[in-house]
Motif scaffolding. Structure first.
Motif, short mmCIF file in Angstrom:
data_model
loop_
_atom_site.label_atom_id
_atom_site.label_comp_id
_atom_site.label_asym_id
_atom_site.label_seq_id
_atom_site.Cartn_x
_atom_site.Cartn_y
_atom_site.Cartn_z
N GLN A 1 0.83 -1.19 0.00
CA GLN A 1 0.00 0.00 0.00
C GLN A 1 0.86 1.25 0.00
O GLN A 1 1.95 1.27 0.55
CB GLN A 1 -0.90 0.02 1.23
CG GLN A 1 -2.11 -0.89 1.09
CD GLN A 1 -3.10 -0.66 2.20
OE1 GLN A 1 -2.79 0.02 3.16
NE2 GLN A 1 -4.28 -1.20 2.06
N THR B 1 1.02 2.89 -9.06
CA THR B 1 0.12 1.79 -8.72
C THR B 1 0.91 0.63 -8.14
O THR B 1 2.04 0.34 -8.55
CB THR B 1 -0.64 1.30 -9.96
OG1 THR B 1 0.30 0.94 -10.98
CG2 THR B 1 -1.55 2.38 -10.50
N LYS C 1 -0.60 -5.16 -6.66
CA LYS C 1 -1.96 -5.65 -6.46
C LYS C 1 -2.94 -4.91 -7.38
O LYS C 1 -3.82 -5.53 -7.99
CB LYS C 1 -2.38 -5.48 -5.00
CG LYS C 1 -3.79 -5.97 -4.69
CD LYS C 1 -4.10 -5.82 -3.22
CE LYS C 1 -5.49 -6.37 -2.91
NZ LYS C 1 -6.55 -5.67 -3.64
N GLU C 2 -2.78 -3.61 -7.48
CA GLU C 2 -3.65 -2.82 -8.36
C GLU C 2 -3.42 -3.18 -9.82
O GLU C 2 -4.38 -3.25 -10.61
CB GLU C 2 -3.40 -1.33 -8.12
CG GLU C 2 -3.87 -0.85 -6.75
CD GLU C 2 -3.38 0.54 -6.42
OE1 GLU C 2 -4.07 1.24 -5.66
OE2 GLU C 2 -2.30 0.94 -6.92
N GLU D 1 -5.21 -6.39 -10.55
CA GLU D 1 -6.65 -6.18 -10.66
C GLU D 1 -7.02 -5.64 -12.05
O GLU D 1 -8.02 -6.05 -12.64
CB GLU D 1 -7.12 -5.22 -9.57
CG GLU D 1 -7.08 -5.82 -8.17
CD GLU D 1 -7.40 -4.79 -7.09
OE1 GLU D 1 -7.50 -3.59 -7.43
OE2 GLU D 1 -7.56 -5.19 -5.92
#
Length: 400
Positions: A69, A114, A117-118, A121
């Motif tokens: 994050q 980003t 994980k992003e 996705e």
């Protein structure tokens, strides 16, 4: 006839396969590659042959919500968090309207904040909408494509960003190797490595088109000068309006390598030639675009009146083009333009293009009108239209 057997019997070296089999079109005369008959094997022979060992593919890790994050913005002392949702959770490093890239070694490096994980996705969403073939709706194929794309991103030391369009290029490669030889459990790991290797080799020159700064420079320094030299008439239709940009259609044409603009079998022949890497990809793509425009000369001169007409035509090119040049001949002509371009032989480029237009459309550029319209003629035509309109209105009133 089987492509693999033909190649073994006829060509002693990879160079002979490239020069005679592909660029002279010999394999297309003897093998029907549209029937899942060896194109995957052909691409592996062109790209992987002699490249040595390939790295193993790693599994995609399970990324939790707390993994990777971005740091949360700090609240200044004395200021309470009032529970207002932050619309932009990631702090930007520069003003969004400033220069689009940070120059580094004469390249524009785009920011990408980003997390992995992003990215995954976004990749999942793109793969779920991939319509190249029904197999991409299968969960196993989806997971394999996801794994290949993940490995591609983590291996890029200079730029690990993911751009929309990567998945379609990868999908085309996956489809050819998948159709050529159904992957068994024994060879699946090897085939996935082959797919990734071919994709990496293709993307080394193709990543150029996914950078907006470099794409703009390519249009100004390569595509437009090529078109202006080959056909000033088409250049005047396509490139002379400074108030509009051709990036609206060039983005898709270049980034997806004609997958949306041309029939599948036609596109794959262009890919065969591109994967020989006989010419630099950026120049070869520009020359292919120019030849496609020349091949539809009449469409542009008869149907395009303004920039809106041009964009509509270029984004629906597959359904609007009136004729198709043989794809091998298209690639040969594009290859010749590449050679003339690199030695700056403008006269040979003009001659090649003029001969093509003369044979196909009976257009002689030496006697072609320059496209200018006499302003006196425009005024007379406008005056005549007003008189006709007034006459019709008068007649209508008298009849009532």
């Amino acid at each position: 006839m089987d492509l693999k057997q033909l190649t073994i019997d006829k060509y002693e070296t990879r160079e002979e396969l490239i020069l005679n089999g592909i660029w002279k079109g010999e394999i297309y005369k003897n093998v029907d590659l549209s029937t899942r008959n060896g194109r995957g094997w052909l691409w592996k022979t062109l790209v992987i042959d002699g490249e040595g060992d390939m790295e193993e593919i790693v599994e995609v890790p399970t990324l939790t919500e707390d993994h990777e994050q971005s740091p949360q913005p700090k609240v200044p002392k004395g200021q309470k968090d009032r529970g207002i949702r932050r619309l932009t959770p990631i702090d930007v490093k520069r003003h969004p309207l400033s220069s689009t890239g940070i120059k580094q070694d004469d390249r524009a490096v785009e920011d990408d904040d980003t997390t992995m994980k992003e990215k995954l996705e976004i990749i999942d969403l793109d793969l779920s909408r991939l319509m190249l073939d029904d197999i991409f709706q299968e969960k196993e194929v989806h997971n394999e494509m996801r794994k290949i794309m993940y490995n591609y991103l983590i291996r890029r030391s200079d730029d690990c960003s993911y751009k929309q369009g990567y998945h379609e290029l990868l999908g085309m490669i996956y489809l050819q190797l998948h159709e050529d030889k159904q992957m068994s459990m024994e060879n699946k790991g090897t085939e996935l490595k082959n797919i990734l290797f071919i994709f990496e080799k293709l993307m080394k020159p193709m990543a150029f088109f996914y950078n907006e700064n470099q794409l703009i420079k390519w249009e100004n320094k390569v595509f437009q000068p090529l078109l202006r030299t080959c056909c000033p008439k088409l250049y005047g239709i396509i490139c002379c309006d400074d108030n509009h940009t051709n990036l609206l259609w060039l983005l898709r044409w270049t980034r997806l390598l004609f997958m949306r603009e041309l029939p599948r079998d036609y596109t794959l022949v262009i890919w065969d030639h591109l994967l020989t890497f006989l010419y630099p990809a950026d120049t070869f793509v520009a020359c292919v675009v120019v030849v496609l425009l020349l091949n539809n000369y009449k469409v542009f001169t008869e149907e395009v009146e303004d920039h809106d007409d041009l964009v509509e035509l270029m984004l629906h090119f597959n359904s609007r083009m009136r004729s198709m040049i043989d794809c091998v001949e298209l690639c040969k002509m594009a290859g010749k333009l590449c050679e003339y371009w690199y030695v700056q032989d403008a006269q040979s480029m003009k001659t090649l293009s003029d001969n093509f237009l003369k044979i196909k459309f009976n257009v002689d550029r030496d006697f072609e009108p320059d496209g200018t319209v006499d302003p006196n003629r425009i005024r007379i035509e406008e005056k005549l239209r007003r008189r006709v309109k007034q006459t019709l209105l008068t007649s209508s009133k008298d009849s009532k």
